[in-house]
Design an enzyme around this catalytic site. Sequence first.
Site, PDB file in Angstrom:
ATOM      1  N   TYR A 102      63.296   4.010  44.564  1.00  0.00           N
ATOM      2  CA  TYR A 102      62.320   4.941  43.982  1.00  0.00           C
ATOM      3  C   TYR A 102      61.769   4.377  42.673  1.00  0.00           C
ATOM      4  O   TYR A 102      60.555   4.292  42.467  1.00  0.00           O
ATOM      5  CB  TYR A 102      62.965   6.309  43.733  1.00  0.00           C
ATOM      6  CG  TYR A 102      62.024   7.292  43.064  1.00  0.00           C
ATOM      7  CD1 TYR A 102      61.003   7.905  43.781  1.00  0.00           C
ATOM      8  CD2 TYR A 102      62.134   7.596  41.700  1.00  0.00           C
ATOM      9  CE1 TYR A 102      60.126   8.794  43.171  1.00  0.00           C
ATOM     10  CE2 TYR A 102      61.264   8.484  41.086  1.00  0.00           C
ATOM     11  CZ  TYR A 102      60.262   9.085  41.828  1.00  0.00           C
ATOM     12  OH  TYR A 102      59.382   9.961  41.220  1.00  0.00           O
ATOM     13  N   GLY A 138      53.907  11.420  46.820  1.00  0.00           N
ATOM     14  CA  GLY A 138      55.119  10.636  46.666  1.00  0.00           C
ATOM     15  C   GLY A 138      56.328  11.381  47.193  1.00  0.00           C
ATOM     16  O   GLY A 138      56.287  12.596  47.419  1.00  0.00           O
TER      17      GLY A 138
HETATM   18  P1  NAI Z   1      56.044  17.459  45.692  1.00  0.00           P
HETATM   19  O1  NAI Z   1      57.009  17.164  46.780  1.00  0.00           O
HETATM   20  O2  NAI Z   1      55.911  18.844  45.218  1.00  0.00           O
HETATM   21  O3  NAI Z   1      54.599  16.905  46.099  1.00  0.00           O
HETATM   22  C1  NAI Z   1      54.419  15.665  46.698  1.00  0.00           C
HETATM   23  C2  NAI Z   1      53.242  15.721  47.662  1.00  0.00           C
HETATM   24  O4  NAI Z   1      53.119  14.433  48.286  1.00  0.00           O
HETATM   25  C3  NAI Z   1      53.468  16.744  48.787  1.00  0.00           C
HETATM   26  O5  NAI Z   1      52.348  17.597  48.921  1.00  0.00           O
HETATM   27  C4  NAI Z   1      53.686  15.884  50.005  1.00  0.00           C
HETATM   28  O6  NAI Z   1      53.243  16.461  51.231  1.00  0.00           O
HETATM   29  C5  NAI Z   1      52.866  14.629  49.657  1.00  0.00           C
HETATM   30  N1  NAI Z   1      53.311  13.517  50.475  1.00  0.00           N
HETATM   31  C6  NAI Z   1      54.591  13.100  50.669  1.00  0.00           C
HETATM   32  N2  NAI Z   1      54.625  12.115  51.572  1.00  0.00           N
HETATM   33  C7  NAI Z   1      53.334  11.890  51.955  1.00  0.00           C
HETATM   34  C8  NAI Z   1      52.757  11.004  52.885  1.00  0.00           C
HETATM   35  N3  NAI Z   1      53.486  10.157  53.629  1.00  0.00           N
HETATM   36  N4  NAI Z   1      51.412  11.032  53.026  1.00  0.00           N
HETATM   37  C9  NAI Z   1      50.658  11.916  52.306  1.00  0.00           C
HETATM   38  N5  NAI Z   1      51.168  12.777  51.439  1.00  0.00           N
HETATM   39  C10 NAI Z   1      52.501  12.779  51.261  1.00  0.00           C
HETATM   40  O7  NAI Z   1      56.455  16.490  44.515  1.00  0.00           O
HETATM   41  P2  NAI Z   1      55.987  16.367  42.987  1.00  0.00           P
HETATM   42  O8  NAI Z   1      57.203  16.500  42.176  1.00  0.00           O
HETATM   43  O9  NAI Z   1      54.814  17.182  42.705  1.00  0.00           O
HETATM   44  O10 NAI Z   1      55.604  14.823  42.947  1.00  0.00           O
HETATM   45  C11 NAI Z   1      54.293  14.350  42.738  1.00  0.00           C
HETATM   46  C12 NAI Z   1      54.391  12.938  42.207  1.00  0.00           C
HETATM   47  O11 NAI Z   1      55.034  12.964  40.934  1.00  0.00           O
HETATM   48  C13 NAI Z   1      55.214  12.002  43.080  1.00  0.00           C
HETATM   49  O12 NAI Z   1      54.576  10.753  43.138  1.00  0.00           O
HETATM   50  C14 NAI Z   1      56.529  11.897  42.329  1.00  0.00           C
HETATM   51  O13 NAI Z   1      57.188  10.688  42.591  1.00  0.00           O
HETATM   52  C15 NAI Z   1      56.045  11.987  40.898  1.00  0.00           C
HETATM   53  N6  NAI Z   1      57.071  12.398  39.954  1.00  0.00           N
HETATM   54  C16 NAI Z   1      57.714  13.590  40.104  1.00  0.00           C
HETATM   55  C17 NAI Z   1      58.704  13.934  39.209  1.00  0.00           C
HETATM   56  C18 NAI Z   1      59.463  15.218  39.332  1.00  0.00           C
HETATM   57  O14 NAI Z   1      60.505  15.358  38.671  1.00  0.00           O
HETATM   58  N7  NAI Z   1      59.017  16.173  40.134  1.00  0.00           N
HETATM   59  C19 NAI Z   1      59.082  13.055  38.102  1.00  0.00           C
HETATM   60  C20 NAI Z   1      58.310  11.838  38.021  1.00  0.00           C
HETATM   61  C21 NAI Z   1      57.342  11.531  38.926  1.00  0.00           C
END
Ligand code: NAI
Length: 266
Positions: free
Chosen positions: A156, A71
């Site tokens: 989002y 994401g």
């Molecule tokens: P992060 O940025 O560390 O990891 C996200 C991963 O998704 C990355 O490895 C990235 O390369 C991959 N990604 C992004 N675009 C992509 C694409 N087009 N195709 C394939 N892979 C892709 O972020 P995080 O924080 O670990 O987020 C993980 C999930 O948790 C996301 O869905 C985010 O929306 C959700 N989330 C995160 C929160 C936060 O505060 N960090 C809070 C609530 C939900």
Amino acid sequence: MSTIAITGSGSGIGAATRELMESQAVDVIGIDIQNAEIEADLGTPEGRQRAIASTLDMAGGKLDGLVTCAGVSVPFDPKLMLSINWFGTMELLEGLKDSLAKGNENSYVVAVSSNSTTITPNIPDELVNACLDRDEQTASEVLDGLESPQDMAIAYAASKLAVARYVRMNAPSEDWAGNGIRLNAICPGAIMTPLLKNSINDPVFGPAVEHLPIPVGDFGSPDLIAKWIAMMLSPAADFMCGSLVYVDGGSDALIRPNDWPRSFSI
Ligand code: NAI
């Protein structure tokens, strides 16, 4: 040995989940735009189809678990955000469902939603409904009507609300529960990952993110969310179906104490 797939395995919550599951001798197929066994852009229909085909191939057509973690968040192009966060989640869930039905006696799916679903005001129903109807054209038109930079936060939250509603609407069905697949979602609050750092560094969104009230104190850690996901991938989740698990340090409870759960009339 169980085999699971994790999208977004290259960073943050996905990477922490991968590490934890591998420490429990689970075979993990990582799917990410980079640094993964399957490198695919989940923001495009072709990338999603390739990710599904390659996962099926690597897993021999049978999966025991799936975590949809890939994401992006603000600041990011709203249409692409919707495409990655919603379509990239929903299409993988649909495309891998049959292989999950062939997995262990019960297989487990954790969709990563967010507490933005309930703490973001003014998410247009029309946008969420267009997502659920898989109507990318209408969704795109609604996004065209959102003009201020702050509206990116609405895109989002809408993408994550669509994920949460998909889970609620589908988990109890024959296709999922009936096939022994436990479909649930986790709704993290602010978790310190590259995604959150990127939002904090943005001049428009940074102040709001930094000042988000978190009753327990500080931002959460990806390792802590990974522990919850691991539990939701285990038999501890056998009696969970369509649950939305909020792990957000109390932000949602603070902001919406009386709004849900709600009673209803018949
Ligand atoms: P992060 O940025 O560390 O990891 C996200 C991963 O998704 C990355 O490895 C990235 O390369 C991959 N990604 C992004 N675009 C992509 C694409 N087009 N195709 C394939 N892979 C892709 O972020 P995080 O924080 O670990 O987020 C993980 C999930 O948790 C996301 O869905 C985010 O929306 C959700 N989330 C995160 C929160 C936060 O505060 N960090 C809070 C609530 C939900």
